[in-house]
Design a protein around this motif. Structure first.
Motif, PDB file in Angstrom:
ATOM      1  N   ASN A  61      -6.462 -42.394 -14.795  1.00  0.00           N
ATOM      2  CA  ASN A  61      -5.707 -43.011 -15.886  1.00  0.00           C
ATOM      3  C   ASN A  61      -4.243 -43.251 -15.535  1.00  0.00           C
ATOM      4  O   ASN A  61      -3.474 -43.711 -16.375  1.00  0.00           O
ATOM      5  N   GLY A  62      -3.855 -42.934 -14.312  1.00  0.00           N
ATOM      6  CA  GLY A  62      -2.477 -43.127 -13.896  1.00  0.00           C
ATOM      7  C   GLY A  62      -1.553 -41.980 -14.259  1.00  0.00           C
ATOM      8  O   GLY A  62      -0.328 -42.116 -14.141  1.00  0.00           O
ATOM      9  N   ILE A  63      -2.110 -40.843 -14.688  1.00  0.00           N
ATOM     10  CA  ILE A  63      -1.293 -39.676 -15.028  1.00  0.00           C
ATOM     11  C   ILE A  63      -0.845 -38.985 -13.740  1.00  0.00           C
ATOM     12  O   ILE A  63      -1.664 -38.600 -12.918  1.00  0.00           O
ATOM     13  N   ALA A  64       0.474 -38.842 -13.574  1.00  0.00           N
ATOM     14  CA  ALA A  64       1.029 -38.219 -12.372  1.00  0.00           C
ATOM     15  C   ALA A  64       0.780 -36.719 -12.416  1.00  0.00           C
ATOM     16  O   ALA A  64       1.407 -35.990 -13.180  1.00  0.00           O
ATOM     17  N   LEU A  65      -0.142 -36.252 -11.565  1.00  0.00           N
ATOM     18  CA  LEU A  65      -0.544 -34.848 -11.546  1.00  0.00           C
ATOM     19  C   LEU A  65       0.302 -34.024 -10.582  1.00  0.00           C
ATOM     20  O   LEU A  65       0.602 -32.865 -10.847  1.00  0.00           O
ATOM     21  N   GLU A  66       0.619 -34.604  -9.447  1.00  0.00           N
ATOM     22  CA  GLU A  66       1.410 -33.939  -8.419  1.00  0.00           C
ATOM     23  C   GLU A  66       2.506 -34.890  -7.957  1.00  0.00           C
ATOM     24  O   GLU A  66       2.284 -36.102  -7.846  1.00  0.00           O
ATOM     25  N   ARG A  67       3.667 -34.335  -7.655  1.00  0.00           N
ATOM     26  CA  ARG A  67       4.793 -35.146  -7.201  1.00  0.00           C
ATOM     27  C   ARG A  67       5.483 -34.457  -6.043  1.00  0.00           C
ATOM     28  O   ARG A  67       5.599 -33.241  -5.998  1.00  0.00           O
ATOM     29  N   ARG A  68       5.953 -35.263  -5.083  1.00  0.00           N
ATOM     30  CA  ARG A  68       6.790 -34.756  -4.009  1.00  0.00           C
ATOM     31  C   ARG A  68       8.011 -35.674  -3.890  1.00  0.00           C
ATOM     32  O   ARG A  68       7.874 -36.896  -3.865  1.00  0.00           O
ATOM     33  N   GLY A  69       9.189 -35.062  -3.810  1.00  0.00           N
ATOM     34  CA  GLY A  69      10.415 -35.837  -3.656  1.00  0.00           C
ATOM     35  C   GLY A  69      11.540 -34.932  -3.202  1.00  0.00           C
ATOM     36  O   GLY A  69      11.545 -33.735  -3.502  1.00  0.00           O
ATOM     37  N   ALA A  70      12.496 -35.495  -2.465  1.00  0.00           N
ATOM     38  CA  ALA A  70      13.652 -34.724  -2.024  1.00  0.00           C
ATOM     39  C   ALA A  70      14.589 -34.492  -3.200  1.00  0.00           C
ATOM     40  O   ALA A  70      14.768 -35.374  -4.052  1.00  0.00           O
ATOM     41  N   ALA A  71      15.200 -33.313  -3.243  1.00  0.00           N
ATOM     42  CA  ALA A  71      16.078 -32.958  -4.362  1.00  0.00           C
ATOM     43  C   ALA A  71      17.197 -33.971  -4.537  1.00  0.00           C
ATOM     44  O   ALA A  71      17.598 -34.293  -5.669  1.00  0.00           O
TER      45      ALA A  71
END
Length: 319
Positions: A93-103
């Motif tokens: 459904n396009g729900i963001a379950l996991e995210r990775r990004g630099a602070a």
């Protein structure tokens, strides 16, 4: 601000032409956003956001996906994270379950809604990598002004869908960038990395679903997606990935009726016959050994007549 309205005018113009919508993935998505979802490119909107309870429930439903994908996401982020990219794993459904990004990039990505618990469907934010990949069920690259909403034209996204063990789209993995130097060539390179990661996650989900089965790789030229069959001990197909289904003409009904992998793969019938003869010969020798070489006793143990056993022994060269 005028730039936004120029983009909005372009969206309306292109989406109004049926020939453009028919030939272009982006134009077709723009038309869906206008006619199906009732969106306007001028809107200054961010993605829908789930409540904490809704987010926990979404993650619970996708627990197997998250477990299978976590290592792959970490490896991918280790490669692209320093380039100012954000990674998202979503459900169907396009729900963001996991995210990775630099602070250091969090402020920019949080501002546009690239954050856990947001919904990146086309209905939520129009044409975007995640929503359009899920809607079209294929990998996509959405660059800057290809986004439907003018407020998202600073983004570049590349996304690949992930299919479950039955070949249905179950998730998506996305790399997004807010950088001005994220040009088409760079994003195309990242697109291949996303597709490769999606393929490995998909293969992992398939093996997890059929953990007790033998997994067979179907040789298919030019296919990035995993073409796998799950086989039981009698050589019957239990399941197949999307790529294998397409290559071998399989569907749920055909799998349920029962079909041998050797039939699907068109293995040499002569060789198959030799293998069966070898197995039967080995079985006869074991029974004769248990019977101490007594043919009458061996025939009784097999439940056949003595004459039938002699014929089989002659045919299979069993002394």
């Amino acid at each position: 601000m005028p730039m936004r309205f120029d983009h909005a005018d372009h969206v309306h113009t292109v989406a109004a032409h049926s020939s453009a919508a028919a030939s272009s993935l982006v134009a077709a998505s723009w038309r869906r956003c206008l006619t199906l979802h009732g969106l306007s490119p001028e809107e200054d909107r961010t993605p829908w956001r789930l409540s904490d309870a809704e987010f926990r429930q979404a993650r619970y439903r996708s627990n197997a996906l998250i477990e299978e994908a976590r290592g792959e996401i970490d490896r991918l982020f280790a490669t692209v994270g320093k380039a100012g990219c954000c990674l998202l794993l979503t459900d169907e459904n396009g729900i963001a379950l996991e995210r990775r990004g630099a602070a250091g990039d969090d402020r920019d990505f949080r501002g546009v809604g690239l954050w856990s618990g947001t919904v990146w469907s086309e209905a939520s934010v129009g044409t975007n990598g995640i929503g359009t990949a899920l809607a079209d069920e294929r990998a996509v690259l959405i660059l800057r002004d290809q986004h439907f909403l003018s407020c998202n034209t600073g983004l570049s996204c590349t996304t690949a869908p992930i299919r479950d063990h039955a070949g249905r789209v179950a998730a998506a993995i996305d790399i997004s960038s807010c950088r001005n130097d994220a040009n088409e060539m760079i994003m195309s390179i990242l697109s291949q990395a996303v597709r490769d990661a999606a393929a490995r996650i998909e293969a992992g989900l398939f093996r997890r679903a059929f953990s007790a089965a033998r997994i067979l790789l179907v040789p298919i030229d030019g296919k990035a997606a995993p073409a796998l069959l799950a086989i039981d001990r009698d050589d019957l197909v239990l399941g197949a990935t999307r790529a294998a289904r397409q290559a071998l003409g399989l569907d749920d009904r055909r799998i349920a009726t029962g079909i041998a992998a050797s039939d699907l793969l068109r293995e040499d019938r002569v060789e198959e016959g030799r293998e069966l003869d070898h197995a039967e010969r080995a079985a006869l020798r074991r029974v004769l050994t248990r019977a101490g070489g007594n043919v009458s006793q061996a025939a009784d143990m097999l439940g056949i007549s003595r004459a039938t056993l002699y014929r089989k022994m002659k045919k299979l060269s069993v002394n």
